[in-house]
Design a protein around this motif. Structure first.
Motif, PDB file in Angstrom:
ATOM      1  N   PHE A 123      94.053  -2.570  20.480  1.00 44.98           N
ATOM      2  CA  PHE A 123      92.748  -2.502  21.141  1.00 44.98           C
ATOM      3  C   PHE A 123      92.323  -1.058  21.389  1.00 44.98           C
ATOM      4  CE2 PHE A 123      94.088  -6.781  22.933  1.00 44.98           C
ATOM      5  CZ  PHE A 123      93.368  -7.482  21.977  1.00 44.98           C
ATOM      6  N   SER A 124      93.248  -0.213  21.808  1.00 47.59           N
ATOM      7  CA  SER A 124      92.939   1.191  22.043  1.00 47.59           C
ATOM      8  C   SER A 124      92.558   1.890  20.735  1.00 47.59           C
ATOM      9  CB  SER A 124      94.134   1.891  22.695  1.00 47.59           C
ATOM     10  OG  SER A 124      93.837   3.231  22.954  1.00 47.59           O
ATOM     11  N   LEU A 125      93.242   1.537  19.667  1.00 46.96           N
ATOM     12  CA  LEU A 125      92.927   2.119  18.360  1.00 46.96           C
ATOM     13  C   LEU A 125      91.499   1.781  17.953  1.00 46.96           C
ATOM     14  CD1 LEU A 125      93.948   3.558  15.758  1.00 46.96           C
ATOM     15  CD2 LEU A 125      94.604   1.291  14.942  1.00 46.96           C
ATOM     16  N   VAL A 126      91.141   0.519  18.066  1.00 43.79           N
ATOM     17  CA  VAL A 126      89.786   0.093  17.695  1.00 43.79           C
ATOM     18  C   VAL A 126      88.762   0.706  18.645  1.00 43.79           C
ATOM     19  CG1 VAL A 126      88.249  -1.902  17.463  1.00 43.79           C
ATOM     20  CG2 VAL A 126      90.586  -2.012  16.583  1.00 43.79           C
ATOM     21  N   ALA A 127      89.096   0.802  19.940  1.00 46.10           N
ATOM     22  CA  ALA A 127      88.179   1.421  20.902  1.00 46.10           C
ATOM     23  C   ALA A 127      87.902   2.868  20.518  1.00 46.10           C
ATOM     24  CB  ALA A 127      88.771   1.347  22.311  1.00 46.10           C
ATOM     25  N   GLY A 128      88.904   3.565  20.023  1.00 47.44           N
ATOM     26  CA  GLY A 128      88.705   4.940  19.563  1.00 47.44           C
ATOM     27  C   GLY A 128      87.758   5.024  18.382  1.00 47.44           C
ATOM     28  N   TRP A 129      87.782   4.026  17.532  1.00 45.20           N
ATOM     29  CA  TRP A 129      86.899   4.009  16.369  1.00 45.20           C
ATOM     30  C   TRP A 129      85.433   3.872  16.767  1.00 45.20           C
ATOM     31  CZ3 TRP A 129      89.883  -0.230  13.206  1.00 45.20           C
ATOM     32  CH2 TRP A 129      91.073   0.304  12.730  1.00 45.20           C
ATOM     33  N   VAL A 130      85.175   3.171  17.881  1.00 46.88           N
ATOM     34  CA  VAL A 130      83.790   2.915  18.282  1.00 46.88           C
ATOM     35  C   VAL A 130      83.367   3.739  19.493  1.00 46.88           C
ATOM     36  CG1 VAL A 130      83.689   0.605  17.267  1.00 46.88           C
ATOM     37  CG2 VAL A 130      84.475   0.877  19.619  1.00 46.88           C
ATOM     38  N   GLY A 131      84.179   4.741  19.848  1.00 48.62           N
ATOM     39  CA  GLY A 131      83.803   5.662  20.913  1.00 48.62           C
ATOM     40  C   GLY A 131      84.039   5.168  22.326  1.00 48.62           C
ATOM     41  N   LEU A 132      85.001   4.313  22.521  1.00 45.86           N
ATOM     42  CA  LEU A 132      85.286   3.793  23.858  1.00 45.86           C
ATOM     43  C   LEU A 132      86.645   4.276  24.370  1.00 45.86           C
ATOM     44  CD1 LEU A 132      84.069   0.100  23.339  1.00 45.86           C
ATOM     45  CD2 LEU A 132      82.841   1.969  24.443  1.00 45.86           C
ATOM     46  N   GLU A 133      86.959   5.531  24.096  1.00 52.10           N
ATOM     47  CA  GLU A 133      88.256   6.083  24.512  1.00 52.10           C
ATOM     48  C   GLU A 133      88.441   6.052  26.022  1.00 52.10           C
ATOM     49  OE1 GLU A 133      86.065   7.859  22.655  1.00 52.10           O
ATOM     50  OE2 GLU A 133      87.032   8.033  20.698  1.00 52.10           O
ATOM     51  N   GLU A 134      87.336   6.072  26.782  1.00 48.34           N
ATOM     52  CA  GLU A 134      87.433   6.099  28.241  1.00 48.34           C
ATOM     53  C   GLU A 134      87.908   4.760  28.820  1.00 48.34           C
ATOM     54  OE1 GLU A 134      83.228   4.867  27.201  1.00 48.34           O
ATOM     55  OE2 GLU A 134      84.535   6.474  26.545  1.00 48.34           O
ATOM     56  N   TRP A 135      87.943   3.724  28.039  1.00 50.36           N
ATOM     57  CA  TRP A 135      88.455   2.433  28.500  1.00 50.36           C
ATOM     58  C   TRP A 135      89.979   2.458  28.438  1.00 50.36           C
ATOM     59  CZ3 TRP A 135      85.065  -2.116  26.323  1.00 50.36           C
ATOM     60  CH2 TRP A 135      83.760  -1.955  26.775  1.00 50.36           C
ATOM     61  N   THR A 136      90.565   3.127  29.394  1.00 47.13           N
ATOM     62  CA  THR A 136      92.020   3.336  29.378  1.00 47.13           C
ATOM     63  C   THR A 136      92.799   2.041  29.576  1.00 47.13           C
ATOM     64  OG1 THR A 136      91.968   3.877  31.730  1.00 47.13           O
ATOM     65  CG2 THR A 136      91.843   5.718  30.169  1.00 47.13           C
ATOM     66  N   TRP A 137      92.184   1.026  30.141  1.00 43.06           N
ATOM     67  CA  TRP A 137      92.876  -0.247  30.334  1.00 43.06           C
ATOM     68  C   TRP A 137      93.224  -0.930  29.016  1.00 43.06           C
ATOM     69  CZ3 TRP A 137      90.352  -4.611  28.576  1.00 43.06           C
ATOM     70  CH2 TRP A 137      88.988  -4.481  28.341  1.00 43.06           C
ATOM     71  N   LEU A 138      92.607  -0.462  27.922  1.00 47.94           N
ATOM     72  CA  LEU A 138      92.928  -1.015  26.605  1.00 47.94           C
ATOM     73  C   LEU A 138      94.229  -0.433  26.030  1.00 47.94           C
ATOM     74  CD1 LEU A 138      89.405  -1.053  24.917  1.00 47.94           C
ATOM     75  CD2 LEU A 138      90.718  -3.010  25.750  1.00 47.94           C
ATOM     76  N   GLN A 139      94.704   0.663  26.644  1.00 46.64           N
ATOM     77  CA  GLN A 139      95.906   1.312  26.124  1.00 46.64           C
ATOM     78  C   GLN A 139      97.161   0.518  26.456  1.00 46.64           C
ATOM     79  OE1 GLN A 139      95.892   5.275  27.645  1.00 46.64           O
ATOM     80  NE2 GLN A 139      94.425   6.002  26.129  1.00 46.64           N
ATOM     81  N   SER A 140      98.040   0.469  25.506  1.00 45.04           N
ATOM     82  CA  SER A 140      99.317  -0.205  25.691  1.00 45.04           C
ATOM     83  C   SER A 140     100.201   0.630  26.644  1.00 45.04           C
ATOM     84  CB  SER A 140     100.020  -0.316  24.348  1.00 45.04           C
ATOM     85  OG  SER A 140     101.382  -0.638  24.514  1.00 45.04           O
ATOM     86  N   PRO A 141     101.014  -0.028  27.449  1.00 44.13           N
ATOM     87  CA  PRO A 141     101.933   0.732  28.296  1.00 44.13           C
ATOM     88  C   PRO A 141     103.003   1.444  27.465  1.00 44.13           C
ATOM     89  CG  PRO A 141     102.358  -1.629  28.492  1.00 44.13           C
ATOM     90  CD  PRO A 141     101.113  -1.468  27.668  1.00 44.13           C
ATOM     91  N   PHE A 142     103.179   1.044  26.222  1.00 43.19           N
ATOM     92  CA  PHE A 142     104.201   1.654  25.372  1.00 43.19           C
ATOM     93  C   PHE A 142     103.670   2.823  24.557  1.00 43.19           C
ATOM     94  CE2 PHE A 142     105.546  -2.894  25.571  1.00 43.19           C
ATOM     95  CZ  PHE A 142     106.599  -2.687  26.437  1.00 43.19           C
ATOM     96  N   PHE A 143     102.365   2.808  24.237  1.00 43.17           N
ATOM     97  CA  PHE A 143     101.798   3.834  23.363  1.00 43.17           C
ATOM     98  C   PHE A 143     100.721   4.655  24.042  1.00 43.17           C
ATOM     99  CE2 PHE A 143     103.253   0.394  20.621  1.00 43.17           C
ATOM    100  CZ  PHE A 143     104.098   1.083  19.777  1.00 43.17           C
ATOM    101  N   GLY A 144     100.560   4.520  25.356  1.00 45.63           N
ATOM    102  CA  GLY A 144      99.502   5.191  26.095  1.00 45.63           C
ATOM    103  C   GLY A 144      99.691   6.634  26.122  1.00 45.63           C
TER     104      GLY A 144
END
Length: 144
Positions: A123-144
């Motif tokens: 989810f964080s990867l896809v969020a980065g593609w569409v400019g939603l990097e600020e949505w930190t809740w999408l980051q995995s606890p393992f890869f954050g």
């Protein structure tokens, strides 16, 4: 190719039987063959077990892995028969259930898929593609 088509090919069964006889005649070849089949079957089986909760052929992969193992190991043949029986019983049971139960099972499967995608940081990867990097809740606890 179906089993019937394979059976109709001239000499295929004889060639397979001759190959197996040559392996059986040599102890080193026999041991090597069993190790190779054991390794391949185990890898396929593990991949199938991992794939079970996801949409796609997870159970089919499990059955293929057990069939590979079953070509050399009697315990795997028994486990394959047992697993097929339990799988058929589960699908028959699920078909008899009310649509709400079927929907609940589908929702649980969907939650497993979503949780895995989140843990793998998809989810964080896809969020980065569409400019939603600020949505930190999408980051995995393992890869954050």
């Amino acid at each position: 190719m179906s089993t019937e088509e394979l059976d109709q090919r001239p000499g295929l069964k004889a060639r397979i039987a001759a190959f197996r006889e040559r392996i059986e005649e040599r102890p080193t070849a026999r041991k090597t063959w069993r190790i190779a089949i054991g390794t391949l079957g185990t890898l396929v089986l593990i991949a199938g077990i991992i794939a079970i909760p996801y949409p796609g052929p997870g159970w089919a992969i499990v059955f293929v892995g057990l069939a590979i193992l079953g070509s050399e190991f009697e315990w795997a043949k028994r486990l394959l028969r047992y697993a097929k029986g339990k799988y058929d019983a589960w699908t028959d049971w699920l078909k008899r259930q009310h649509w709400a139960v079927q929907l609940l099972v589908l929702a649980a499967t969907g939650l497993i898929v979503l949780a895995t995608l989140w843990l793998l940081n998809a989810f964080s990867l896809v969020a980065g593609w569409v400019g939603l990097e600020e949505w930190t809740w999408l980051q995995s606890p393992f890869f954050g």
